[in-house]
Enzyme design. Structure first.
Site, PDB file in Angstrom:
ATOM      1  N   SER A 175      -1.491 -25.333 -10.275  1.00 56.98           N
ATOM      2  CA  SER A 175      -1.057 -23.933 -10.211  1.00 56.98           C
ATOM      3  C   SER A 175       0.358 -23.820  -9.671  1.00 56.98           C
ATOM      4  CB  SER A 175      -1.958 -23.132  -9.266  1.00 56.98           C
ATOM      5  OG  SER A 175      -3.225 -22.977  -9.810  1.00 56.98           O
ATOM      6  N   HIS A 213      -1.385 -21.224 -15.197  1.00 57.75           N
ATOM      7  CA  HIS A 213      -1.799 -22.358 -16.037  1.00 57.75           C
ATOM      8  C   HIS A 213      -1.471 -21.999 -17.487  1.00 57.75           C
ATOM      9  CE1 HIS A 213      -4.048 -24.734 -12.993  1.00 57.75           C
ATOM     10  NE2 HIS A 213      -4.015 -23.553 -12.392  1.00 57.75           N
ATOM     11  N   HIS A 251     -11.028 -25.296 -14.680  1.00 65.10           N
ATOM     12  CA  HIS A 251     -11.759 -25.283 -13.408  1.00 65.10           C
ATOM     13  C   HIS A 251     -13.244 -25.028 -13.666  1.00 65.10           C
ATOM     14  CE1 HIS A 251      -7.592 -24.077 -12.528  1.00 65.10           C
ATOM     15  NE2 HIS A 251      -7.750 -24.685 -11.375  1.00 65.10           N
ATOM     16  N   TYR A 280     -15.027 -23.032 -11.986  1.00 57.24           N
ATOM     17  CA  TYR A 280     -15.320 -21.598 -11.836  1.00 57.24           C
ATOM     18  C   TYR A 280     -14.968 -20.780 -13.079  1.00 57.24           C
ATOM     19  CZ  TYR A 280     -10.342 -21.079 -10.571  1.00 57.24           C
ATOM     20  OH  TYR A 280      -8.971 -21.111 -10.567  1.00 57.24           O
ATOM     21  N   GLU A 281     -14.257 -21.410 -14.032  1.00 55.74           N
ATOM     22  CA  GLU A 281     -13.996 -20.708 -15.294  1.00 55.74           C
ATOM     23  C   GLU A 281     -15.205 -20.807 -16.226  1.00 55.74           C
ATOM     24  OE1 GLU A 281      -9.586 -21.220 -16.712  1.00 55.74           O
ATOM     25  OE2 GLU A 281     -10.106 -22.967 -15.496  1.00 55.74           O
ATOM     26  N   SER A 298     -10.102 -27.923  -7.605  1.00 53.45           N
ATOM     27  CA  SER A 298      -9.946 -28.748  -8.813  1.00 53.45           C
ATOM     28  C   SER A 298      -9.884 -30.220  -8.413  1.00 53.45           C
ATOM     29  CB  SER A 298      -8.647 -28.357  -9.532  1.00 53.45           C
ATOM     30  OG  SER A 298      -7.524 -28.663  -8.718  1.00 53.45           O
ATOM     31  N   ASN A 355      -0.421 -22.656   1.045  1.00 57.68           N
ATOM     32  CA  ASN A 355      -0.795 -21.612   2.021  1.00 57.68           C
ATOM     33  C   ASN A 355      -1.633 -22.261   3.103  1.00 57.68           C
ATOM     34  OD1 ASN A 355      -2.753 -21.658  -0.469  1.00 57.68           O
ATOM     35  ND2 ASN A 355      -3.999 -21.068   1.277  1.00 57.68           N
ATOM     36  N   HIS A 411      -3.623 -15.368  -4.491  1.00 51.34           N
ATOM     37  CA  HIS A 411      -3.135 -16.323  -5.492  1.00 51.34           C
ATOM     38  C   HIS A 411      -1.621 -16.193  -5.694  1.00 51.34           C
ATOM     39  CE1 HIS A 411      -3.641 -19.242  -8.680  1.00 51.34           C
ATOM     40  NE2 HIS A 411      -3.115 -18.433  -9.589  1.00 51.34           N
TER      41      HIS A 411
HETATM   42  N1  HPA Z   1      -8.290 -22.713  -0.996  1.00 47.16           N
HETATM   43  C1  HPA Z   1      -8.740 -23.194  -2.183  1.00 47.16           C
HETATM   44  N2  HPA Z   1      -7.931 -23.448  -3.198  1.00 47.16           N
HETATM   45  C2  HPA Z   1      -6.622 -23.215  -3.029  1.00 47.16           C
HETATM   46  C3  HPA Z   1      -6.095 -22.719  -1.825  1.00 47.16           C
HETATM   47  C4  HPA Z   1      -6.975 -22.461  -0.760  1.00 47.16           C
HETATM   48  O1  HPA Z   1      -6.592 -22.016   0.341  1.00 47.16           O
HETATM   49  N3  HPA Z   1      -4.749 -22.601  -2.012  1.00 47.16           N
HETATM   50  C5  HPA Z   1      -4.485 -23.032  -3.280  1.00 47.16           C
HETATM   51  N4  HPA Z   1      -5.608 -23.394  -3.913  1.00 47.16           N
END
Ligand code: HPA
Length: 280
Positions: free
Chosen positions: A33, A64, A86, A88-89, A208, A231, A243
């Site tokens: 990402s 993506h 992913h 979750y998709e 992922s 983050n 995101h």
């Molecule tokens: N958690 C899960 N997936 C992620 C995160 C996160 O804090 N940051 C970027 N992808």
């Protein structure tokens, strides 16, 4: 999808991609990402849309793009994947690793798997890059009871880790090293989940990468995993995660990320193919 059909589908996908790119890549790079811009560094670039590749799904997550870009970095033929799939998709595990089987069919020897990840280790900075030296499967897909344990170190051989370390050193990049925890998502974790992941030894968390790393290692490919810590993971700062922040950090570190990946490619190329220390 069964494993037999994954192999078959990968073969058909590879026939199509081979025809389109005309050259055997040595290294395939999955761009996580916000990291897709790395493809802009390729010369003699040829783009293949996922939509045109037999059996390939299309990514649905912002950041993506959904294309393969083949080309050269210095003299090394590489293939980049701008966008991954992913769990979750709604994809099953076989679909998640279809790209890895495709790379193997194409004849690559190394797969570099990159991702955006939450930083669990609070001694590090947002924007740091982390070499994955181990992983934790927090998907609970194979067991609901057990506390996940850190992966078998054989997946991350010291010689490969050293190559990445040297590439970072020669480029003057601080490369953190740590354990990536796979969480299924699609929601970010709770602070309690992050505390648990930390207690298990996790340094970064994402949605992922693990299936891809395990598939690549299982197929006998050299694997290098790089996380961009976009983050702080949930509960470290007193603010909600989103995101957009993930994509924004990816953009902010894109030059450093490109420098590191280029340096790793230079080392993979070796002096015989004109690789050596890259100047990017
Ligand atoms: N958690 C899960 N997936 C992620 C995160 C996160 O804090 N940051 C970027 N992808």
């Amino acid at each position: 999808m069964t494993e037999a059909t994954t192999g078959q589908q990968a073969q058909e996908a590879a026939t199509f991609v081979k025809d389109a790119i005309g050259e055997t890549p040595r290294v395939a790079i999955v761009l996580g990402s916000g990291l897709s811009d790395f493809s802009e560094n390729l010369t003699q670039a040829v783009t293949v849309s996922y939509a045109d590749i037999p059996h390939y799904p299309e990514p649905t997550v912002p950041g993506h793009v959904g294309e393969l870009v083949a080309g050269r970095v210095n003299s090394l033929p590489v293939l980049t994947a701008r966008g991954r799939f992913h769990h979750y998709e709604g994809h099953d595990l076989e679909t998640l690793v279809l790209p890895i089987h495709l790379f193997a069919e194409l004849g690559v020897s190394t797969v570099m798997i990159t991702n955006a990840a939450g930083c669990v280790n609070d001694r590090w900075e947002v924007g740091d890059l982390m070499l994955i030296t181990g992983h934790l499967d927090c998907s609970y897909l194979s067991s609901a009871d057990d506390s996940p344990v850190i992966s078998d170190p054989a997946i991350y051989p010291e010689a490969t880790l050293n190559l990445a370390r040297l590439a970072a050193q020669e480029s003057g990049i601080t490369l953190r090293e740590g354990v990536y925890a796979w969480n299924l998502g699609p929601t970010f974790e709770t602070p309690a989940e992050i505390r648990h992941i930390r207690s298990l030894g996790g340094d970064a968390v994402g949605m992922s990468t693990l299936p891809e790393i395990e598939a690549a290692a299982g197929l006998g490919l050299q694997v290098i995993g790089i996380s961009c810590l976009t983050n702080y993971a949930a509960g470290i700062l007193d603010q909600p995660l989103n995101h957009d922040e993930v994509l924004e950090t990816g953009r902010r570190v894109k030059t450093t990320f490109a420098k590191l990946v280029t340096a790793i490619l230079g080392r993979l190329a070796g002096p015989q193919s004109g690789g050596g220390p890259p100047d990017a």
